[in-house]
Design a protein around this motif. Structure first.
Motif, mmCIF file in Angstrom:
data_model
loop_
_atom_site.group_PDB
_atom_site.id
_atom_site.type_symbol
_atom_site.label_atom_id
_atom_site.label_comp_id
_atom_site.label_asym_id
_atom_site.label_seq_id
_atom_site.Cartn_x
_atom_site.Cartn_y
_atom_site.Cartn_z
ATOM 1 N N MET A 179 0.858 -1.200 0.000
ATOM 2 C CA MET A 179 0.000 0.000 0.000
ATOM 3 C C MET A 179 0.893 1.249 0.000
ATOM 4 O O MET A 179 1.817 1.358 0.778
ATOM 5 N N SER A 180 0.626 2.128 -0.887
ATOM 6 C CA SER A 180 1.392 3.363 -0.869
ATOM 7 C C SER A 180 0.511 4.451 -0.265
ATOM 8 O O SER A 180 -0.653 4.593 -0.617
ATOM 9 N N ILE B 158 -6.712 2.596 -7.978
ATOM 10 C CA ILE B 158 -6.300 3.599 -6.984
ATOM 11 C C ILE B 158 -7.561 4.208 -6.384
ATOM 12 O O ILE B 158 -8.522 4.474 -7.106
ATOM 13 N N TRP B 159 -7.549 4.412 -5.104
ATOM 14 C CA TRP B 159 -8.628 5.145 -4.465
ATOM 15 C C TRP B 159 -8.057 5.870 -3.254
ATOM 16 O O TRP B 159 -6.863 5.730 -2.947
ATOM 17 N N MET B 160 -8.857 6.657 -2.606
ATOM 18 C CA MET B 160 -8.381 7.380 -1.421
ATOM 19 C C MET B 160 -9.393 7.216 -0.301
ATOM 20 O O MET B 160 -10.569 6.919 -0.547
ATOM 21 N N HIS C 55 -4.555 4.744 -1.760
ATOM 22 C CA HIS C 55 -4.438 3.286 -1.706
ATOM 23 C C HIS C 55 -4.345 2.748 -3.125
ATOM 24 O O HIS C 55 -4.990 3.262 -4.027
ATOM 25 N N ARG C 56 -3.551 1.712 -3.261
ATOM 26 C CA ARG C 56 -3.408 1.111 -4.585
ATOM 27 C C ARG C 56 -3.569 -0.399 -4.448
ATOM 28 O O ARG C 56 -2.980 -0.995 -3.556
ATOM 29 N N SER C 57 -4.370 -0.974 -5.290
ATOM 30 C CA SER C 57 -4.603 -2.418 -5.197
ATOM 31 C C SER C 57 -3.331 -3.159 -5.564
ATOM 32 O O SER C 57 -2.536 -2.694 -6.379
ATOM 33 N N ASN C 58 -3.118 -4.319 -4.947
ATOM 34 C CA ASN C 58 -1.915 -5.108 -5.219
ATOM 35 C C ASN C 58 -2.112 -6.048 -6.394
ATOM 36 O O ASN C 58 -1.193 -6.772 -6.756
ATOM 37 N N SER C 59 -3.288 -6.056 -6.938
ATOM 38 C CA SER C 59 -3.586 -7.039 -7.971
ATOM 39 C C SER C 59 -2.652 -6.874 -9.159
ATOM 40 O O SER C 59 -2.349 -5.762 -9.581
HETATM 41 C C1 LIG Z 1 -1.108 -4.931 -0.511
HETATM 42 O O1 LIG Z 1 -0.205 -5.855 0.052
HETATM 43 C C2 LIG Z 1 0.337 -5.446 1.303
HETATM 44 C C3 LIG Z 1 1.396 -6.461 1.728
HETATM 45 O O2 LIG Z 1 0.900 -7.760 1.551
HETATM 46 C C4 LIG Z 1 -0.786 -5.350 2.329
HETATM 47 O O3 LIG Z 1 -0.278 -4.907 3.539
HETATM 48 C C5 LIG Z 1 -1.784 -4.333 1.804
HETATM 49 O O4 LIG Z 1 -2.892 -4.254 2.660
HETATM 50 C C6 LIG Z 1 -2.287 -4.690 0.427
HETATM 51 N N1 LIG Z 1 -3.080 -3.589 -0.100
HETATM 52 C C7 LIG Z 1 -4.315 -3.749 -0.496
HETATM 53 C C8 LIG Z 1 -4.981 -2.517 -0.964
HETATM 54 O O5 LIG Z 1 -4.889 -4.811 -0.518
#
Ligand SMILES: *[C@@H]1O[C@H](CO)[C@@H](O)[C@H](O)[C@H]1NC(C)=O
Ligand SMILES: *[C@@H]1O[C@H](CO)[C@@H](O)[C@H](O)[C@H]1NC(C)=O
Ligand SMILES: *[C@@H]1O[C@H](CO)[C@@H](O)[C@H](O)[C@H]1NC(C)=O
Ligand SMILES: *[C@@H]1O[C@H](CO)[C@@H](O)[C@H](O)[C@H]1NC(C)=O
Ligand SMILES: *[C@@H]1O[C@H](CO)[C@@H](O)[C@H](O)[C@H]1NC(C)=O
Ligand SMILES: *[C@@H]1O[C@H](CO)[C@@H](O)[C@H](O)[C@H]1NC(C)=O
Ligand SMILES: *[C@@H]1O[C@H](CO)[C@@H](O)[C@H](O)[C@H]1NC(C)=O
Ligand SMILES: *[C@@H]1O[C@H](CO)[C@@H](O)[C@H](O)[C@H]1NC(C)=O
Ligand SMILES: *[C@@H]1O[C@H](CO)[C@@H](O)[C@H](O)[C@H]1NC(C)=O
Ligand SMILES: *[C@@H]1O[C@H](CO)[C@@H](O)[C@H](O)[C@H]1NC(C)=O
Ligand SMILES: *[C@@H]1O[C@H](CO)[C@@H](O)[C@H](O)[C@H]1NC(C)=O
Length: 715
Positions: free
Chosen positions: A1-2, A658-660, A638-642
């Motif tokens: 998450m950034s 991306i969302w906030m 927030h950015r999705s990790n997908s």
């Molecule tokens: C993305 O991955 C990180 C590390 O696994 C996790 O902490 C975070 O919550 C994830 N972000 C989302 C938006 O799912």
């Protein structure tokens, strides 16, 4: 998450803020003079005094239609448009399929513009996608129009006093595209036809500007007879192309004369973009006696089209003061009448900055085209910047994810899109902010689909003899004269652009650095070699990279400074992150019905079986409160990790990667004519509920939303 904290990057976003340079000078703010529209062209009009045989060159040359192809999310969006309303109008939509242009008798106005608008959008859409069904539609429509050209050269069904140049303008733009993209057969046929048309145009214009100016009374107020006069630039663009590319062995001086006559007979935008005339106030606070005579200059679609007019005129008149006038036109329009999304607030007539005013879908697509032209003509980076803003924010929010329905107008603060009992609009009816087949008026139905295909056609431009610039960013490529450039990117949902360039001679690739970028954090990596800093040109925003023979990989990382807050009226903010605007996303429940007939704001359905089943009218109702004040210091990204890539369709609720989030509370915030009033001023804001977390999404997907958000410190 950034996570980015807003207070770390709290920046005032001024209009025209360019981080790497500052542009232009201001203008006086007082309005003393009154503009008297001349019914008869002024004998003192100086624009066309000198007849010159060459046109002032553009800063960058567009590539002929068909060379640039979209990819990624942009191609997905165009595909939805092709499979949606735009791509099916010739199958069923009366004002296209049964237009008088095709031998039918259905028109929504005697301007006969429905079919021309549709054709103007369909040609670039068909060639962007190489979609066989749409190509066949554009070819059969063009064949009908050319085959039925009248003996004297007139294009279109009108005879006698019905003839009005305006409806020709979009047709000619479409025909030019077809001449460029359709191969030599189409080119020859279209060029021949346009030269025939030039002849009748000359006879008519020399005869008291027939077809441009009506003579019964020479009415210039809210009248349809002024449409041709105020829109001549849309004809001049095609005539300039004909003049520069296809005048060998033809009567070029007659064509030049026509261009001068069109300018002489026009309602001239330079008269309006004059510091002593221009109205900076909310037009709804100005008496009708002042605004009514100015109506052609205040009509939203005219403005969208007209922003480019003076740059088009300058190519002929060689009057360089029109460069600054064009800059002022854009600057003043957005500063005094613009939304954060890049939309011009004009609910038929230009309005002010209140977040309940509407922006019309037709105005958006015309504004995008004008801005892409202005960037090509004059090279100022802000034109490209605003064009991107509209493409990624203002336009997608006004269209349903499946591209089968559009709004007539959208509002910055629009927490529901439904039937309104009353409206805050100048001249838009009770269904105008719902989504549908033809809610309020059909022009946006026949015109909405030109926006993205024309964006695609202007994505890359020629710089000098061999250079290629990525002028408007997004995924896609261009192949021309032994050079192929491909750009893979999720921009504006990500900040990395990966280019593969294959060329048979040394060439220059130019990448545009967006106005919001942090140049010190921006870098390019060439063939996995060292990362280099960049030095974009202050005026154009372009950074040059020399590319040698063979194949080169360039990775361009745009330094994204994070959240940028734009201060809007009365202590409200709009939230930018890169090229995206983030809005409070209101959860909705959606109700749909078969489409209604537009006329008279009616609730009457169209006849049974008229439209394909996917064409529906939609109301988005709010499923929550919307009257929040937010604390910008609590905003986080927030950015999705997908790793699955972008969702398709990408402009749908919840689809963005991306969302906030932010902390917010409900405040007392009433309605005005059935929609959210201007937000309460700061001293009147008090929490009336708990502090809660709210979610903000890119505006394009947040069909119901609040963009101009009141702020409050919640600690
Ligand atoms: C993305 O991955 C990180 C590390 O696994 C996790 O902490 C975070 O919550 C994830 N972000 C989302 C938006 O799912
Ligand atoms: C835009 O207009 C404003 C107000 O007239 C002026 O202060 C500003 O300098 C202008 N910006 C540009 C780039 O012309
Ligand atoms: C346009 O108007 C100017 C000024 O009146 C005049 O000098 C010029 O000849 C006109 N051009 C044409 C083509 O009529
Ligand atoms: C150039 O255009 C400006 C703005 O319209 C006008 O005021 C000026 O008279 C024109 N100059 C010439 C030489 O035509
Ligand atoms: C222009 O508008 C008037 C009044 O609204 C109408 O009677 C006339 O037919 C229209 N003409 C054209 C050419 O659109
Ligand atoms: C070319 O056009 C000019 C201006 O309209 C006209 O005077 C001239 O006769 C034309 N020449 C030919 C060869 O048609
Ligand atoms: C700003 O607030 C004042 C007072 O409520 C209001 O009259 C005005 O319309 C507001 N302006 C905008 C652009 O929201
Ligand atoms: C590069 O390819 C183009 C298109 O095939 C050709 O016109 C051009 O002459 C070639 N240039 C060189 C230097 O080979
Ligand atoms: C890497 O870049 C440096 C400096 O820009 C250059 O001198 C060198 O030749 C490059 N190496 C390769 C393998 O491209
Ligand atoms: C619009 O509807 C109203 C109310 O039903 C009616 O009085 C009026 O004549 C209609 N106008 C048109 C142009 O159909
Ligand atoms: C939707 O907005 C309206 C108008 O402000 C409000 O009365 C209603 O309570 C809201 N609906 C929900 C579910 O909160």
């Amino acid at each position: 998450m950034s996570v980015t904290r807003a207070w770390e990057v709290l920046v005032l976003l001024f209009f025209y803020l360019v981080p790497f340079c500052s542009l232009g000078t201001g203008a006086r703010h007082t309005r003393q003079a009154t503009l008297h529209l001349s019914a008869v062209p002024s004998s003192t009009r100086s624009e066309a005094r000198q007849i010159s045989s060459t046109l002032v060159p553009l800063a960058f040359q567009p590539f002929p239609l068909g060379h640039i192809k979209p990819s990624g999310w942009l191609k997905d969006q165009l595909t939805h448009s092709a499979n949606g309303l735009g791509g099916h109008e010739l199958d069923f939509y009366d004002y296209v399929a049964h237009s008088t242009w095709l031998g039918g008798n259905k028109e929504y106005s005697d301007l006969r513009e429905g079919f021309p608008y549709w054709f103007n959008g369909l040609v670039p859409l068909a060639y962007a996608l190489d979609d066989a069904r749409l190509l066949e539609q554009t070819h059969s429509a063009a064949d009908y129009v050319l085959t039925n050209q009248q003996d004297d050269g007139w294009l279109g069904p009108e005879t006698g006093t019905e003839r009005n140049f305006w409806g020709r303008m979009p047709i000619l733009m479409g025909l030019r595209g077809l001449a460029e993209a359709g191969g030599s057969g189409w080119e020859e046929r279209i060029v021949t036809s346009l030269w025939e048309f030039t002849r009748v145009m000359n006879e008519m214009l020399r005869d008291k500007f027939t077809g441009l100016i009506r003579h019964e009374g020479d009415r210039l107020e809210e009248g349809n007879d002024s449409w041709g006069r105020i829109r001549v630039q849309d004809l001049l663009i095609t005539l300039q192309w004909l003049y520069e590319s296809h005048s060998e062995g033809r009567n070029a001086s007659q064509l030049m004369e026509n261009m001068h006559l069109l300018i002489n007979g026009s309602l001239n935008w330079a008269d309006w973009y004059n510091p002593t005339i221009y109205i900076r106030e909310d037009l709804n606070t100005i008496p009708d006696s002042v605004t009514t005579p100015l109506f052609p200059f205040l009509h939203g679609v005219n403005i969208g089209q007209g922003l480019k007019a003076l740059a088009v005129f300058r190519r002929i008149s060689r009057n360089d003061s029109l460069i600054q006038t064009s800059r002022n036109a854009v600057n003043w329009t957005f500063k005094y009448h613009g939304a954060a999304s890049g939309a011009i607030l004009a609910d038929e007539r230009l309005a002010g900055l209140a977040p309940y005013y509407g922006s019309e879908t037709c105005t958006l697509v015309e504004t995008m085209f004008s801005l892409s032209y202005l960037y090509q003509a004059l090279g100022d980076s802000p034109f490209a910047h605003i064009c991107e803003k509209i493409a990624f924010n203002a336009l997608p929010v006004q269209i349903t994810p499946d591209w089968w329905a559009r709004q007539y107008v959208s509002q910055p603060n629009q927490p529901f899109a439904e039937h309104l009992d009353d409206t805050p609009f100048h001249d838009v009816n009770n269904w105008g902010q719902s989504y549908g087949l033809e809610v309020d008026y059909p022009c946006c139905t026949v015109n909405h689909h030109q926006g993205l295909p024309k964006y695609v056609a202007a994505m890359f431009v020629r710089v000098g003899e061999r250079g290629v610039a990525h002028a408007l960013l997004g995924p896609g490529g261009v192949e021309v004269d032994g050079t192929k450039v491909d750009c893979e990117t999720e921009y504006p949902f990500a900040d990395t652009l990966r280019y593969t360039i294959t060329t048979n001679a040394t060439t220059d690739l130019y990448i545009r650095v967006p106005d919001w970028a942090d140049v010190t954090m921006t870098s390019v990596l060439i063939n996995s070699n060292t990362t280099t800093e960049i030095s974009p040109d202050c005026h154009t925003g372009l950074h040059k990279i020399t590319i040698s023979l063979g194949t080169t990989e360039v990775i361009y990382n745009i330094g994204n400074p994070g959240i940028i807050l734009e201060h809007r009226a009365n202590d409200t903010i709009a939230i930018h992150h890169g090229a995206l605007i983030f809005a409070l996303a209101i959860p909705s429940y959606v109700a749909s019905t078969p489409p209604k007939a537009y006329s008279n704001g009616s609730d009457n359905p169209l006849p049974d079986g008229y439209e394909p089943p996917k064409a529906r009218d939609y109301q988005y109702h709010n499923a929550s409160a919307w009257n929040y004040a937010i604390d910008p210091a609590t905003l986080s990204v927030h950015r999705s990790n997908s790793s699955d890539g972008l969702a398709d369709p990408i402009f749908a609720p919840g689809a963005s990667p991306i969302w906030m989030t932010a902390k917010a509370c409900e405040i007392v915030w009433g309605l005005y004519k059935g929609v959210p009033d201007v937000p309460p001023t700061r001293e009147k804001r008090k929490c009336i509920g708990d502090i809660v977390d709210i979610r903000l999404e890119p505006l394009g997907g947040a069909k119901i939303h609040v963009v101009d958000l009141p702020i409050l410190k919640l600690s």
